[in-house]
Structure formats: C-alpha cells, structure tokens
Scaffold this active site. Structure first.
Site, mmCIF file in Angstrom:
data_model
loop_
_atom_site.group_PDB
_atom_site.id
_atom_site.type_symbol
_atom_site.label_atom_id
_atom_site.label_comp_id
_atom_site.label_asym_id
_atom_site.label_seq_id
_atom_site.Cartn_x
_atom_site.Cartn_y
_atom_site.Cartn_z
ATOM 1 N N SER A 8 4.856 -6.620 80.560
ATOM 2 C CA SER A 8 3.612 -6.443 79.807
ATOM 3 C C SER A 8 2.923 -5.177 80.294
ATOM 4 O O SER A 8 2.549 -5.078 81.468
ATOM 5 C CB SER A 8 2.695 -7.644 80.021
ATOM 6 O OG SER A 8 1.370 -7.277 79.679
ATOM 7 N N HIS A 33 6.476 -5.435 76.146
ATOM 8 C CA HIS A 33 5.457 -6.364 75.647
ATOM 9 C C HIS A 33 4.100 -5.671 75.549
ATOM 10 O O HIS A 33 3.582 -5.142 76.536
ATOM 11 C CB HIS A 33 5.383 -7.568 76.594
ATOM 12 C CG HIS A 33 4.493 -8.666 76.122
ATOM 13 N ND1 HIS A 33 4.885 -9.626 75.204
ATOM 14 C CD2 HIS A 33 3.217 -8.975 76.446
ATOM 15 C CE1 HIS A 33 3.895 -10.470 74.998
ATOM 16 N NE2 HIS A 33 2.864 -10.107 75.736
ATOM 17 N N ASP A 35 0.158 -6.107 74.507
ATOM 18 C CA ASP A 35 -0.915 -7.073 74.288
ATOM 19 C C ASP A 35 -2.055 -6.438 73.499
ATOM 20 O O ASP A 35 -2.725 -5.538 73.996
ATOM 21 C CB ASP A 35 -1.447 -7.583 75.639
ATOM 22 C CG ASP A 35 -0.428 -8.468 76.338
ATOM 23 O OD1 ASP A 35 -0.004 -9.460 75.718
ATOM 24 O OD2 ASP A 35 -0.045 -8.163 77.478
ATOM 25 N N MET A 37 -5.626 -7.016 71.968
ATOM 26 C CA MET A 37 -6.796 -7.912 72.074
ATOM 27 C C MET A 37 -7.974 -7.278 71.356
ATOM 28 O O MET A 37 -8.202 -6.074 71.483
ATOM 29 C CB MET A 37 -7.153 -8.119 73.543
ATOM 30 C CG MET A 37 -5.992 -8.610 74.392
ATOM 31 S SD MET A 37 -6.538 -8.918 76.075
ATOM 32 C CE MET A 37 -4.953 -9.242 76.869
ATOM 33 N N HIS A 66 2.153 -8.728 70.858
ATOM 34 C CA HIS A 66 1.479 -10.019 70.998
ATOM 35 C C HIS A 66 0.041 -9.847 70.541
ATOM 36 O O HIS A 66 -0.765 -9.257 71.247
ATOM 37 C CB HIS A 66 1.572 -10.443 72.482
ATOM 38 C CG HIS A 66 0.808 -11.670 72.831
ATOM 39 N ND1 HIS A 66 0.559 -12.041 74.146
ATOM 40 C CD2 HIS A 66 0.237 -12.631 72.064
ATOM 41 C CE1 HIS A 66 -0.135 -13.175 74.158
ATOM 42 N NE2 HIS A 66 -0.356 -13.545 72.921
ATOM 43 N N MET A 68 -3.638 -10.957 69.927
ATOM 44 C CA MET A 68 -4.665 -11.921 70.357
ATOM 45 C C MET A 68 -5.942 -11.497 69.646
ATOM 46 O O MET A 68 -6.835 -10.868 70.233
ATOM 47 C CB MET A 68 -4.828 -11.875 71.887
ATOM 48 C CG MET A 68 -3.684 -12.544 72.626
ATOM 49 S SD MET A 68 -3.581 -12.014 74.353
ATOM 50 C CE MET A 68 -2.556 -10.560 74.148
ATOM 51 N N MET A 137 2.072 -19.589 76.033
ATOM 52 C CA MET A 137 1.197 -18.998 77.048
ATOM 53 C C MET A 137 1.180 -19.893 78.285
ATOM 54 O O MET A 137 0.958 -21.100 78.197
ATOM 55 C CB MET A 137 -0.241 -18.864 76.521
ATOM 56 C CG MET A 137 -0.438 -17.840 75.417
ATOM 57 S SD MET A 137 0.206 -16.202 75.781
ATOM 58 C CE MET A 137 -0.771 -15.709 77.208
ATOM 59 N N ASP A 175 4.706 -16.388 78.711
ATOM 60 C CA ASP A 175 3.855 -15.237 79.046
ATOM 61 C C ASP A 175 2.703 -15.666 79.951
ATOM 62 O O ASP A 175 1.868 -16.476 79.551
ATOM 63 C CB ASP A 175 3.320 -14.654 77.728
ATOM 64 C CG ASP A 175 2.453 -13.421 77.912
ATOM 65 O OD1 ASP A 175 2.311 -12.933 79.045
ATOM 66 O OD2 ASP A 175 1.927 -12.939 76.889
#
Ligand code: DX5
Ligand code: ZN
Length: 214
Positions: A8, A33, A35, A37, A66, A68, A137, A175
């Site tokens: 990540s 990966h 993330d 957000m 991913h 979020m 998660m 994750d």
C-alpha cells in the site's frame, strides 16, 4: 499457491513517490495498492486521479485501487481511464452494488468489493460469482500502521467456503496490519493476496519484506 503481495503506497515517502513505486515493483510485488480516501467515508484524505496517473506511469505492476469514498460511481468513472487491474468499493456505502460491478467490468477492469471489519460475508453472497476479488479489511479503513483485527481470519475461512461452494473464482485479499507474524494464519484461512503498507515501506529492504510474506 504463493501469496500475492500488494504494497500500500499510503506508507510510501510521497516526496519520492515514483522512486518508491519503482522500488516495490523491482522488489517483486504483484500489485500496487492505491488507497483513495475522500474525507467523508473515512476521516482521511489521500490522492486523486492526477497523482494516481503519475503512480500508473511509474508502476511496472498492475494497480489495485481501493476506494474509500461516499460517491462510488463518480470515483469509478474518474479512475477507470487509468486502467487499474482492480477497483474495489465498500459494500457499506453502495445501494446498488450489482449495477456498479457491471459498470466496472464494462470498463475492462476487475470488480472487487470491500468489507469493513463488522460486515458479514453473507452480505455479498449473491454477488460472489460476479466479483473477481473480495477485499476484507483487517483494520478500520482510513490509516496505515494500525493493529491487525484477528476476527478477519474466521471471516476469510467462511468466505472461502462460500466461494468454493459456488465454484466461483473470486480471490480473497486482506488489508490492514499484515506482517510476518500473521501471514501464515492468513494463508491458512484461504487468503490469496495481502496488502501491506507499513510492513513493506517501514522495512529497510523491500525485497526481503515482500519475500517474507510470500
Ligand atoms: C487502510 C488502507 C490500507 C493501509 C494498510 O485504510 O486501506 O491499505 O494503508 O496499511 P498497513 O499495512 O500499514 O496497515
Ligand atoms: Zn487499502
């Protein structure tokens, strides 16, 4: 089967981002990966398509995005042109997951759904055959470097049984808080891919860290 490893980039040095991405790809990671957000679904804000585009250029391995975020459809449309291998969205934030899975697939991207620590795998029982991956998660989403929540091991076992029963090809990714202490239990509970932020980027040798998870 060898465990696939997706570092990540949340734990990377963002001042030297392309260098960091190249280093993990050369060190033998399988996926990168990313993330995303939005400061609403989770109490943190990360990167948008401009930076992810730079990540995609530096990466020699496929991207695993991913999400979020609150508005999944908007973000799927935003990131699809960058051609990641996977886009995963949180089931807790989606009223029409089946429709969104089809939209992701229509872009030629593998659809995945993420479950927060409290969410049962039964919530996606009737979506499993349409999914290429389920992301479980093992921390509350929002930050790197948190402690692993062990109940994900039982959840992964139950999910694996559901996948086998349906004869589906869905992969399981975990994750959060993954390290050399919990990797064996993760492998034994049917996990195919692990995300590791702090464990890889906090080490002084990325190749050794990735190899120790494989
Ligand atoms: C948390 C993110 C994770 C995180 C993992 O919201 O989804 O990908 O960066 O970091 P570690 O491995 O440090 O828990
Ligand atoms: Zn993540």
């Amino acid at each position: 089967m060898t465990m696939l490893v997706a570092p990540s980039i949340l734990s990377a040095d963002f001042g030297r981002l392309s260098e960091e991405i190249r280093a993990i790809c050369e060190a033998g990671c399988d996926l990168v990966h990313v993330d995303v957000m939005d400061g609403h679904f989770v109490p943190n804000l990360t990167i948008g398509p401009v930076v992810v585009n730079a990540v995609a250029k530096a990466a020699t391995k496929p991207l695993d995005v991913h999400l979020m975020v609150e508005n999944n459809t908007f973000f799927v449309d935003l990131f699809a042109p960058l051609k990641p291998k996977y886009i995963s969205f949180h089931i807790e934030e989606e009223k029409h997951p089946h429709r969104l899975i089809q939209k992701i697939r229509s872009y030629g991207i593998s659809p995945a759904i993420t479950l927060n620590p409290h969410t049962s795998p039964l919530s996606i029982e009737y979506l499993l055959e349409d999914l290429d991956m389920v992301l479980l998660m093992s921390v509350n989403p929002g930050f790197g470097g948190q402690a692993f929540i062990p109940s994900v091991l039982e959840k992964s076992q139950r999910l694996k049984e559901m996948i086998l029963k349906k004869n589906a090809k869905t992969l399981i990714e975990v994750d959060g808080g993954v390290n050399n202490h919990n990797i064996k239990a993760l492998a034994q509970s049917g996990v195919d891919i692990v995300v590791a932020g702090n464990y890889v980027f906090g080490s002084d040798n990325y190749k050794n860290a990735i190899d120790s998870l494989k």
